[in-house]
Design a protein around this motif. Sequence first.
Motif, PDB file in Angstrom:
ATOM      1  N   ARG A  33      42.839  78.673  39.593  1.00  0.00           N
ATOM      2  CA  ARG A  33      44.243  78.966  39.911  1.00  0.00           C
ATOM      3  C   ARG A  33      44.335  79.595  41.302  1.00  0.00           C
ATOM      4  NH1 ARG A  33      45.729  81.999  35.617  1.00  0.00           N
ATOM      5  NH2 ARG A  33      45.027  83.885  36.628  1.00  0.00           N
ATOM      6  N   VAL A  34      45.251  79.076  42.111  1.00  0.00           N
ATOM      7  CA  VAL A  34      45.549  79.608  43.448  1.00  0.00           C
ATOM      8  C   VAL A  34      47.061  79.835  43.495  1.00  0.00           C
ATOM      9  CG1 VAL A  34      45.486  79.180  45.929  1.00  0.00           C
ATOM     10  CG2 VAL A  34      43.671  78.279  44.470  1.00  0.00           C
ATOM     11  N   PRO A  35      47.513  81.042  43.810  1.00  0.00           N
ATOM     12  CA  PRO A  35      48.954  81.292  43.841  1.00  0.00           C
ATOM     13  C   PRO A  35      49.630  80.576  45.017  1.00  0.00           C
ATOM     14  CG  PRO A  35      47.775  83.216  44.629  1.00  0.00           C
ATOM     15  CD  PRO A  35      46.738  82.233  44.151  1.00  0.00           C
ATOM     16  N   GLU A  36      50.862  80.183  44.800  1.00  0.00           N
ATOM     17  CA  GLU A  36      51.668  79.586  45.872  1.00  0.00           C
ATOM     18  C   GLU A  36      52.004  80.662  46.882  1.00  0.00           C
ATOM     19  OE1 GLU A  36      52.739  76.479  46.480  1.00  0.00           O
ATOM     20  OE2 GLU A  36      51.622  75.724  44.769  1.00  0.00           O
ATOM     21  N   PRO A  37      52.066  80.396  48.151  1.00  0.00           N
ATOM     22  CA  PRO A  37      51.863  79.138  48.845  1.00  0.00           C
ATOM     23  C   PRO A  37      50.439  78.949  49.353  1.00  0.00           C
ATOM     24  CG  PRO A  37      52.787  80.676  50.385  1.00  0.00           C
ATOM     25  CD  PRO A  37      52.629  81.402  49.054  1.00  0.00           C
ATOM     26  N   TRP A  38      49.492  79.748  48.866  1.00  0.00           N
ATOM     27  CA  TRP A  38      48.105  79.640  49.297  1.00  0.00           C
ATOM     28  C   TRP A  38      47.534  78.274  48.926  1.00  0.00           C
ATOM     29  CZ3 TRP A  38      45.649  83.437  52.066  1.00  0.00           C
ATOM     30  CH2 TRP A  38      46.304  84.675  52.136  1.00  0.00           C
ATOM     31  N   ARG A  39      46.555  77.800  49.727  1.00  0.00           N
ATOM     32  CA  ARG A  39      45.856  76.539  49.461  1.00  0.00           C
ATOM     33  C   ARG A  39      44.358  76.781  49.549  1.00  0.00           C
ATOM     34  NH1 ARG A  39      47.433  72.764  53.900  1.00  0.00           N
ATOM     35  NH2 ARG A  39      45.244  72.287  53.574  1.00  0.00           N
ATOM     36  N   CYS A  40      43.621  76.107  48.711  1.00  0.00           N
ATOM     37  CA  CYS A  40      42.164  76.161  48.780  1.00  0.00           C
ATOM     38  C   CYS A  40      41.709  75.069  49.741  1.00  0.00           C
ATOM     39  CB  CYS A  40      41.550  75.951  47.398  1.00  0.00           C
ATOM     40  SG  CYS A  40      39.747  75.993  47.429  1.00  0.00           S
ATOM     41  N   LEU A  41      41.021  75.468  50.803  1.00  0.00           N
ATOM     42  CA  LEU A  41      40.535  74.499  51.795  1.00  0.00           C
ATOM     43  C   LEU A  41      39.181  73.917  51.412  1.00  0.00           C
ATOM     44  CD1 LEU A  41      41.450  76.162  55.190  1.00  0.00           C
ATOM     45  CD2 LEU A  41      42.659  74.377  53.960  1.00  0.00           C
ATOM     46  N   GLY A  42      38.387  74.693  50.714  1.00  0.00           N
ATOM     47  CA  GLY A  42      37.071  74.205  50.349  1.00  0.00           C
ATOM     48  C   GLY A  42      36.306  75.224  49.539  1.00  0.00           C
TER      49      GLY A  42
END
Length: 81
Positions: free
Chosen positions: A57-66
């Motif tokens: 789970r990643v909270p909005e608006p964060w993004r997992c890049l790798g």
Amino acid sequence: MAPRLVIIEPESRAVTAISPLPMRDPIQALVQGVRQDLLPELHLESIDPHHPVVVHRVPEPWRCLGVGNYAAVFLHPDYPE
């Protein structure tokens, strides 16, 4: 130069410049966002030390890049660089 708040009166076109706006250090703002928004809602785990971590789970608006064996990299759209 610090930005100033400028007020332009529509009818008279009078311009009023008010003292410089307080600026927050962008690094401090990012660190605060990580602590308050990302970390409390982030869910990741290392299931096997020989395989990349799993991001659940990643909270909005964060993004997992790798992801890697011991880490994951995240991006917030307000801090693209």
